[in-house]
Design a protein around this motif. Structure first.
Motif, mmCIF file in Angstrom:
data_model
loop_
_atom_site.group_PDB
_atom_site.id
_atom_site.type_symbol
_atom_site.label_atom_id
_atom_site.label_comp_id
_atom_site.label_asym_id
_atom_site.label_seq_id
_atom_site.Cartn_x
_atom_site.Cartn_y
_atom_site.Cartn_z
ATOM 1 N N HIS A 187 -43.870 -25.514 -5.260
ATOM 2 C CA HIS A 187 -43.372 -25.225 -6.319
ATOM 3 C C HIS A 187 -43.422 -23.858 -6.725
ATOM 4 C CE1 HIS A 187 -43.165 -26.366 -11.233
ATOM 5 N NE2 HIS A 187 -42.347 -25.270 -10.736
ATOM 6 N N VAL A 188 -42.562 -23.031 -6.546
ATOM 7 C CA VAL A 188 -42.344 -21.268 -6.597
ATOM 8 C C VAL A 188 -41.068 -20.907 -7.112
ATOM 9 C CG1 VAL A 188 -44.251 -21.245 -4.768
ATOM 10 C CG2 VAL A 188 -41.859 -20.777 -3.975
ATOM 11 N N HIS A 189 -41.004 -20.010 -7.761
ATOM 12 C CA HIS A 189 -39.891 -19.251 -8.419
ATOM 13 C C HIS A 189 -39.673 -17.837 -7.767
ATOM 14 C CE1 HIS A 189 -39.465 -22.546 -11.680
ATOM 15 N NE2 HIS A 189 -40.508 -22.642 -11.364
ATOM 16 N N SER A 190 -38.264 -17.657 -7.926
ATOM 17 C CA SER A 190 -37.993 -16.310 -7.397
ATOM 18 C C SER A 190 -36.887 -15.655 -8.565
ATOM 19 C CB SER A 190 -37.216 -16.478 -6.092
ATOM 20 O OG SER A 190 -35.908 -16.860 -6.215
ATOM 21 N N THR A 191 -36.445 -14.509 -8.163
ATOM 22 C CA THR A 191 -35.568 -13.972 -9.178
ATOM 23 C C THR A 191 -34.061 -14.650 -9.261
ATOM 24 O OG1 THR A 191 -34.844 -12.532 -7.017
ATOM 25 C CG2 THR A 191 -36.489 -11.521 -8.724
ATOM 26 N N ALA A 192 -33.936 -15.553 -8.500
ATOM 27 C CA ALA A 192 -32.831 -16.710 -8.741
ATOM 28 C C ALA A 192 -32.800 -17.418 -10.006
ATOM 29 C CB ALA A 192 -32.743 -17.570 -7.445
ATOM 30 N N SER A 193 -34.202 -17.334 -10.603
ATOM 31 C CA SER A 193 -34.533 -17.965 -12.079
ATOM 32 C C SER A 193 -35.326 -16.860 -12.875
ATOM 33 C CB SER A 193 -34.840 -19.213 -12.232
ATOM 34 O OG SER A 193 -36.162 -19.663 -11.569
ATOM 35 N N ASP A 194 -36.603 -17.116 -13.099
ATOM 36 C CA ASP A 194 -37.634 -16.518 -13.872
ATOM 37 C C ASP A 194 -38.746 -15.783 -12.935
ATOM 38 O OD1 ASP A 194 -38.933 -18.859 -13.630
ATOM 39 O OD2 ASP A 194 -38.756 -19.168 -15.797
ATOM 40 N N GLY A 195 -38.738 -16.000 -11.654
ATOM 41 C CA GLY A 195 -39.855 -15.353 -10.900
ATOM 42 C C GLY A 195 -39.429 -13.868 -10.888
ATOM 43 N N THR A 196 -40.520 -13.008 -10.490
ATOM 44 C CA THR A 196 -40.149 -11.491 -10.196
ATOM 45 C C THR A 196 -40.026 -11.026 -8.643
ATOM 46 O OG1 THR A 196 -42.421 -11.168 -10.367
ATOM 47 C CG2 THR A 196 -41.425 -11.012 -12.263
ATOM 48 N N LEU A 197 -40.454 -12.117 -7.753
ATOM 49 C CA LEU A 197 -40.163 -11.649 -6.454
ATOM 50 C C LEU A 197 -38.799 -12.016 -5.980
ATOM 51 C CD1 LEU A 197 -43.515 -12.048 -4.561
ATOM 52 C CD2 LEU A 197 -42.707 -10.283 -5.868
ATOM 53 N N SER A 198 -37.973 -11.436 -5.341
ATOM 54 C CA SER A 198 -36.570 -11.820 -4.662
ATOM 55 C C SER A 198 -37.051 -13.110 -3.604
ATOM 56 C CB SER A 198 -35.927 -10.942 -3.970
ATOM 57 O OG SER A 198 -36.539 -10.491 -2.731
ATOM 58 N N PRO A 199 -36.025 -13.775 -3.316
ATOM 59 C CA PRO A 199 -36.265 -14.870 -2.183
ATOM 60 C C PRO A 199 -36.891 -14.471 -1.025
ATOM 61 C CG PRO A 199 -34.220 -15.494 -3.229
ATOM 62 C CD PRO A 199 -34.693 -13.826 -3.835
ATOM 63 N N ALA A 200 -36.379 -13.178 -0.623
ATOM 64 C CA ALA A 200 -36.966 -12.716 0.634
ATOM 65 C C ALA A 200 -38.383 -12.093 0.473
ATOM 66 C CB ALA A 200 -35.850 -11.588 1.174
ATOM 67 N N GLU A 201 -38.515 -11.460 -0.472
ATOM 68 C CA GLU A 201 -39.894 -10.841 -0.928
ATOM 69 C C GLU A 201 -40.921 -12.112 -0.970
ATOM 70 O OE1 GLU A 201 -38.587 -6.967 -3.490
ATOM 71 O OE2 GLU A 201 -39.101 -8.805 -4.526
ATOM 72 N N LEU A 202 -40.376 -13.246 -1.454
ATOM 73 C CA LEU A 202 -41.286 -14.388 -1.700
ATOM 74 C C LEU A 202 -41.651 -14.957 -0.572
ATOM 75 C CD1 LEU A 202 -42.341 -16.357 -3.840
ATOM 76 C CD2 LEU A 202 -40.040 -17.494 -3.980
ATOM 77 N N VAL A 203 -40.663 -15.337 0.411
ATOM 78 C CA VAL A 203 -41.068 -15.736 1.766
ATOM 79 C C VAL A 203 -42.060 -15.095 2.475
ATOM 80 C CG1 VAL A 203 -39.116 -17.387 1.879
ATOM 81 C CG2 VAL A 203 -38.904 -15.036 2.948
ATOM 82 N N ARG A 204 -41.794 -13.634 2.397
ATOM 83 C CA ARG A 204 -42.625 -12.571 3.272
ATOM 84 C C ARG A 204 -44.054 -12.831 2.518
ATOM 85 N NH1 ARG A 204 -37.881 -9.293 3.821
ATOM 86 N NH2 ARG A 204 -38.223 -8.186 1.909
ATOM 87 N N ALA A 205 -43.978 -12.780 1.140
ATOM 88 C CA ALA A 205 -45.647 -12.952 0.344
ATOM 89 C C ALA A 205 -46.332 -14.265 0.694
ATOM 90 C CB ALA A 205 -45.439 -12.753 -1.006
ATOM 91 N N ALA A 206 -45.355 -15.460 0.980
ATOM 92 C CA ALA A 206 -46.152 -16.645 1.418
ATOM 93 C C ALA A 206 -46.735 -16.661 2.750
ATOM 94 C CB ALA A 206 -44.905 -17.866 1.100
ATOM 95 N N ALA A 207 -46.189 -15.971 3.658
ATOM 96 C CA ALA A 207 -46.549 -15.981 4.955
ATOM 97 C C ALA A 207 -47.811 -14.867 4.983
ATOM 98 C CB ALA A 207 -45.310 -15.166 6.019
ATOM 99 N N ARG A 208 -47.727 -13.929 4.109
ATOM 100 C CA ARG A 208 -49.011 -13.123 4.213
ATOM 101 C C ARG A 208 -49.916 -13.794 3.677
ATOM 102 N NH1 ARG A 208 -45.763 -8.893 1.947
ATOM 103 N NH2 ARG A 208 -46.359 -9.444 -0.059
ATOM 104 N N GLU A 209 -49.862 -14.639 2.611
ATOM 105 C CA GLU A 209 -50.881 -15.505 2.144
ATOM 106 C C GLU A 209 -51.332 -16.475 2.862
ATOM 107 O OE1 GLU A 209 -52.630 -15.377 -0.945
ATOM 108 O OE2 GLU A 209 -51.383 -13.430 -1.276
ATOM 109 N N GLY A 210 -50.762 -16.796 4.189
ATOM 110 C CA GLY A 210 -51.253 -17.817 4.914
ATOM 111 C C GLY A 210 -50.539 -19.125 4.836
ATOM 112 N N LEU A 211 -49.705 -19.413 3.997
ATOM 113 C CA LEU A 211 -49.136 -20.544 3.613
ATOM 114 C C LEU A 211 -48.166 -21.084 4.963
ATOM 115 C CD1 LEU A 211 -48.001 -19.972 -0.032
ATOM 116 C CD2 LEU A 211 -49.881 -21.701 0.697
ATOM 117 N N ASP A 212 -48.169 -22.316 5.077
ATOM 118 C CA ASP A 212 -47.459 -22.926 6.289
ATOM 119 C C ASP A 212 -45.998 -23.197 5.583
ATOM 120 O OD1 ASP A 212 -49.432 -22.875 8.481
ATOM 121 O OD2 ASP A 212 -50.552 -23.704 6.704
#
Ligand code: AMP
Ligand code: ZN
Ligand code: FE
Ligand code: FE
Length: 292
Positions: free
Chosen positions: A13-38
Motif C-alpha cells: 500500500h503506497v501512494h505516488s503523485t498519481a494521487s496524493d503521494g509526493t514521489l513520482s511513480p519512478a521516484e517511488l520504485v527507486r526509493a523502494a529498491a533503495r530501502e531494500g523492499l522486494d
C-alpha cells in the motif's frame, strides 16, 4: 541448524503523485529498491494512472503490483455513512466498468475538492483552488493537496496538522464524495479480475470505522483480506484484526500507506507475509505483478 533468513519485504500500500503521494511513480520504485523492499503495490486513490511509469522505471530485483485504493462507503440503516477504502490488486486496467467508475470518481474528487476550498476561503483561509490543482498536478485530487496549500499559506505547519481540524472528516469544512457502496466495490474489483483487501479498517483517528459484521459481509461478497498492520492501527486493534482474519477466514496484510512528504509513514514500515502475498496473486486474473 539452519537459521532461516529474513523473508522478502513486501509493502502492499503506497501512494505516488498519481494521487496524493509526493514521489513520482519512478521516484517511488527507486526509493523502494533503495530501502531494500522486494515487492511494493502501487495503490493510488481511485486511479491506475501511475502504473505504466512505475513498471517502466522498476529496478531489477523489485516487483511492482499494480493496484488502487478505491473510495467506497458503508451505509447502515439509520447510521451516518462510513468511508471505506478498498485496496484492489491486479485488476485489468482495460476493464470498462472499472474505468467508468474511476472516471466518475476523478470528476467527483475535483468537484468536492473545489467545494472544500470554497468553504475554507469563505472562512478567510488564504488558499486558492488553482494552487490546489497545481499541487495535484493532474493526479487524483485529495484533501492532502488542500493540506499542502494550507501549509504553504502558513496556516498550519504540516499536512498532518491540517487534518487535526481543518481537513478532518468531522470538521466544518469537510465535504463528502459520492463513493460507491463497499460491497459493490468488492464486486467491481472482482469483475475487473482483481482481489480486494480492506485498507486500515481500524484507523479511528480518520473518522468512524465499520464493525466486524460489516467486515464479514464484505468477506462473503468475496473480499480476500484485511490490512492488519498499518501505521494508524493501535497494537490492540492489530491483534483483534488478526484474530478476526483467522476466524472469517481472511488474509492478513501489512503495509506502510506511504505518501512521501505528505505523511510521516516510512516505506516498508509494515510488511506482508510472503504466503499472504502469494495467495493474493494466485486469486487475481486481471493482470500480473511486474517483475523488474
Ligand atoms: P481524501 O481521499 O481526499 O478524502 O483524502 C484522504 C487522504 O487523506 C488519505 O490518503 C489519508 O492518508 C489522508 N488522511 C485522512 N485522514 C487523515 C488524518 N487524520 N491525518 C493525516 N492524513 C489523513
Ligand atoms: Zn492518500
Ligand atoms: Fe486510505
Ligand atoms: Fe492509502
Amino acid at each position: 541448524m539452519t537459521i532461516p533468513g529474513p523473508g522478502p519485504r513486501i509493502d502492499l500500500h503506497v501512494h505516488s503523485t498519481a494521487s496524493d503521494g509526493t514521489l513520482s511513480p519512478a521516484e517511488l520504485v527507486r526509493a523502494a529498491a533503495r530501502e531494500g523492499l522486494d515487492v511494493i503495490a502501487l495503490t493510488d486513490h481511485d486511479t491506475l494512472a501511475g502504473w505504466d511509469e512505475a513498471f517502466a522505471a522498476c529496478p531489477p530485483g523489485l516487483t511492482v503490483v499494480g493496484g488502487l485504493e478505491l473510495s467506497c462507503v458503508h451505509a447502515a440503516a439509520g447510521q451516518p455513512p462510513i468511508s471505506v477504502h478498498l485496496l484492489g490488486y491486479l485488476v485489468d486496467p482495460r476493464h470498462l466498468g472499472l474505468a467508468a467508475e474511476l472516471g466518475r470518481l476523478k470528476a467527483e474528487r475535483s468537484r468536492r475538492g473545489e467545494r472544500i476550498v470554497e468553504k475554507l476561503v469563505t472562512a478567510g483561509y488564504p488558499i486558492s483552488w488553482d494552487r490546489v490543482l497545481e499541487f495535484a498536478d493532474g493526479g487524483s485530487v485529495g484533501r492532502p493537496h488542500v493540506g499542502r496549500a494550507l501549509v504553504e499559506a502558513g496556516v498550519v505547519e504540516s499536512v498532518d496538522d491540517a487534518f487535526v481540524d481543518l481537513l478532518s472528516a468531522t470538521g466544518p469544512f469537510y465535504v463528502r464524495k459520492a463513493d460507491i457502496d463497499a460491497v459493490a466495490g468488492v464486486q467491481l474489483i472482482a469483475a475487473a479480475g482483481g482481489v480486494s483487501v480492506f485498507a486500515h479498517p481500524a484507523a479511528g483517528r480518520r473518522g468512524r470505522v465499520v464493525d466486524e459484521a460489516a467486515i464479514s459481509v464484505l468477506a462473503e461478497a468475496g473480499m480476500a483480506g484485511i490490512e492488519v498492520d498499518h501505521p494508524d492501527h493501535l497494537r490492540a486493534d492489530r491483534e483483534r484484526l488478526r484474530g478476526l482474519a483467522a476466524d472469517l477466514p481472511l488474509l492478513s496484510t501489512g503495509s506502510s500507506d506511504f505518501h512521501g512528504a505528505n505523511k510521516v509513514n516510512r516505506l516498508g514500515q509494515h510488511t506482508t507475509e510472503a504466503s499472504a502475498y502469494e495467495e493474493l496473486v494466485s486469486r487475481a486474473c486481471g493482470s500480473r505483478p511486474y517483475v523488474g
